[in-house]
Write an enzyme that holds these catalytic residues in place. Structure first.
Site, PDB file in Angstrom:
ATOM      1  CG  HIS A 202       9.787   2.068  12.249  1.00 51.75           C
ATOM      2  ND1 HIS A 202       9.948   0.695  12.256  1.00 51.75           N
ATOM      3  CD2 HIS A 202       9.484   2.417  13.517  1.00 51.75           C
ATOM      4  CE1 HIS A 202       9.768   0.248  13.480  1.00 51.75           C
ATOM      5  NE2 HIS A 202       9.481   1.267  14.262  1.00 51.75           N
TER       6      HIS A 202
ATOM      7  CB  SER B 141      -0.982   0.008   1.177  1.00 55.68           C
ATOM      8  OG  SER B 141      -0.330   0.225   2.396  1.00 55.68           O
TER       9      SER B 141
END
Ligand code: GRF
Length: 188
Positions: A108, A14
């Protein structure tokens, strides 16, 4: 000149999709590589007309460097200038990290330096954090520790679960990563 970016993935992709959708003047996604042969993200790349290659790490057994040597050769052969990790689930060795130093980015799902590593949403809740988010950073030898290029933050709400946090953080990721990549590409 647009910088030629390779996106490395292992799964649904995504973030790769967000990087493809947001392509502007600063960069173009020129190559997508997955270490998992059936990763859904490979299809997203092909649908966007981008070369998509599976490089199955299992074929290399325990030899991480042999995998990375082939990956590096592929990137060099395609004239790649920046490598963007987007849900790439292999820790890279110092060999590869040093070869791409300053041109290797990661996203992250935490506000680094808080919560490096895995299961960040569970751990944010367990730690009683009041806010959470995501970080785009340069990759260095130490995991999740390189220079921070950008962060997006959001409050943790009463009733939040790891799942609701994951969904909201992912929405932030999709906005943050293309912006940071474009800004960074312009500095190179
Ligand atoms: C994202 O949460 C990213 O922060 C983490 O792995 C996930 C990848 O998701 N490193 P997707 O494959 O981009 O959908």
């Amino acid at each position: 000149m647009k910088k030629r970016v390779a996106v490395l993935i292992s799964g649904r992709g995504s973030n790769l999709q967000a990087l493809l959708d947001a392509e502007q003047n600063a960069y173009e996604v020129a190559l997508v590589v997955s270490n998992i042969p059936n990763a859904a993200g490979l299809d997203r790349a092909r649908e966007a007309g981008v070369e998509a290659i599976a490089l199955d790490h299992k074929r290399y057994g325990q030899n991480r460097e042999a995998f990375e040597r082939d990956l590096d050769a592929l990137l060099v052969q395609r004239n790649i200038e920046i490598v963007a990790l987007a849900g790439f689930m292999r820790v890279l060795t110092p060999y590869f990290v040093r070869a791409w130093q300053g041109r290797l980015l990661n996203i992250h799902p935490s506000l680094l330096p808080k919560l490096p590593g895995t299961k960040t949403h569970e751990r944010a809740l367990a730690a009683g954090e009041s806010e959470h988010g995501c970080t785009v950073h340069l990759v260095v030898d130490e995991v999740d520790a390189g220079e921070i290029l950008g962060q997006a933050r959001m409050p943790i709400l009463p009733g939040d679960t790891p799942q609701t946090l994951a969904e909201r953080v992912l929405t932030l990721e999709h906005e943050l990563y293309p912006r940071c990549l474009a800004e960074y590409a312009q500095t190179l």
